[in-house]
Design a protein around this motif. Structure first.
Motif, PDB file in Angstrom:
ATOM      1  N   LEU A  31       0.798  -1.280   0.103  1.00 25.43           N
ATOM      2  CA  LEU A  31      -0.012  -0.163   0.117  1.00 25.43           C
ATOM      3  C   LEU A  31       1.040   1.040  -0.069  1.00 25.43           C
ATOM      4  N   LEU A  32       1.931   1.152   0.670  1.00 21.59           N
ATOM      5  CA  LEU A  32       2.969   2.426   0.772  1.00 21.59           C
ATOM      6  C   LEU A  32       3.543   2.712  -0.690  1.00 21.59           C
ATOM      7  N   GLU A  33       4.060   1.471  -1.223  1.00 25.27           N
ATOM      8  CA  GLU A  33       4.659   1.489  -2.456  1.00 25.27           C
ATOM      9  C   GLU A  33       3.696   2.367  -3.683  1.00 25.27           C
ATOM     10  N   SER A  34       2.325   1.877  -3.330  1.00 27.60           N
ATOM     11  CA  SER A  34       1.211   2.132  -4.543  1.00 27.60           C
ATOM     12  C   SER A  34       0.956   3.664  -4.070  1.00 27.60           C
ATOM     13  N   ALA A  35       1.064   4.193  -2.933  1.00 28.71           N
ATOM     14  CA  ALA A  35       0.765   5.356  -2.473  1.00 28.71           C
ATOM     15  C   ALA A  35       2.004   6.508  -3.271  1.00 28.71           C
ATOM     16  N   LEU A  36       3.225   5.719  -2.992  1.00 35.09           N
ATOM     17  CA  LEU A  36       4.233   6.701  -3.374  1.00 35.09           C
ATOM     18  C   LEU A  36       4.145   6.659  -4.710  1.00 35.09           C
ATOM     19  N   ASP A  37       3.566   5.842  -5.574  1.00 33.04           N
ATOM     20  CA  ASP A  37       3.564   5.819  -7.087  1.00 33.04           C
ATOM     21  C   ASP A  37       2.628   6.828  -7.517  1.00 33.04           C
ATOM     22  N   ASN A  38       1.756   7.330  -6.527  1.00 29.24           N
ATOM     23  CA  ASN A  38       0.766   8.358  -7.141  1.00 29.24           C
ATOM     24  C   ASN A  38       1.218   9.754  -6.508  1.00 29.24           C
TER      25      ASN A  38
END
Length: 270
Positions: A60-67
């Motif tokens: 979830l953190l990696e996904s949020a950082l991608d955005n």
């Protein structure tokens, strides 16, 4: 999951900017603070700071950082509580990172100048190595093994992801963490059960875990006292380092005419 990116707070692109008193302030950027829990995110958020709360979930953190709108990010900070690995660290001990050591052996050095300023603002907090892990270590034996393997003083579940994000984009990185459970403490399953995917703590899962295993209760009480001490220090530390995005922008304002690589300094030596 996102504070200052969602949940009613401003997104990075909408973060409060200084007025146009001078052209150099028109595109002022923010410090992106990475936390595990919503409670940590609420403490970290403020002027020049936007926050992501991941719930301790790497994906979830990696996904949020991608955005993340990267053009608005000037520096990255890992912020929150951590589990003690080194013997003798008491709950509520404030620490600043020198290096983040990931489980795969990767090491991410923190920005030297910023880390030193942050430690000074926190009253001389020790600068130590920290471990970034994907799963919580909850027993004294596991904590001891991780300490021996990494020589890290504490461990958390966000710093390695945040540090890797910063390194890939050549952004200054620092970490401010406070010891919650000491190395000698056993953390019961109930203490982790209530942390949801958004980083918010809910009581229901904790109670269900206690019903399944009532013997956890004494350990849970001790863990709660540890966490209380840690959050008090975290809150006070946030007040002490309140200016200019945890001290990062205050420093850079003094040397705005210097090249960027001179503004942020080199890596902190191990």
């Amino acid at each position: 999951m996102l504070s200052n990116f969602g949940g009613g707070a401003a997104a990075p692109s909408d973060a409060r900017q200084p007025q146009h008193a001078a052209d150099r302030h028109a595109n002022r950027r923010i410090v992106l603070a990475i936390t595990g829990m919503k409670a940590e995110a609420r403490i970290a958020a403020g002027a020049d700071v936007s926050v992501i709360a991941s719930g301790g979930k790497r994906d979830l953190l990696e996904s949020a950082l991608d955005n993340v709108f990267e053009a608005n990010v000037g520096a990255v900070l890992s912020f929150g509580i951590a589990g003690g690995l080194a013997p003798g660290l008491r709950p509520g001990t404030a620490l600043v990172a020198r290096t983040i050591v990931a489980e795969d052996g990767a090491q991410y050095e923190c920005d030297r100048a910023w880390s030193q300023r942050l430690a000074a603002a926190l009253g001389g907090a020790p600068i130590v190595d920290m471990a970034g892990i994907d799963s919580a270590v909850t027993t004294p034996a596991d904590k001891r093994a991780l300490h021996i393997a990494t020589r890290a003083a504490v461990a958390d579940m966000e710093s390695h992801v945040a540090a890797r994000f910063a390194a890939a984009r050549n952004l200054p990185f620092a970490a401010f963490r406070v010891v919650a459970d000491p190395a000698e403490r056993h953390v019961p399953p109930a203490a982790l059960a209530g942390i949801g995917k958004t980083g918010r703590v809910t009581v229901g899962p904790v109670l269900r875990s206690l019903l399944r295993a009532p013997g956890q209760f004494p350990h849970l009480v001790k863990t709660a006292f540890d966490a209380n001490a840690a959050f008090l220090t975290l809150f006070r530390g946030r007040q002490m380092a309140a200016c200019g995005g945890f001290g990062f922008f205050d420093f850079s304002e003094l040397v705005l005419d210097m090249p960027r690589e001179d503004v942020i300094g080199g890596s902190l030596t191990v």
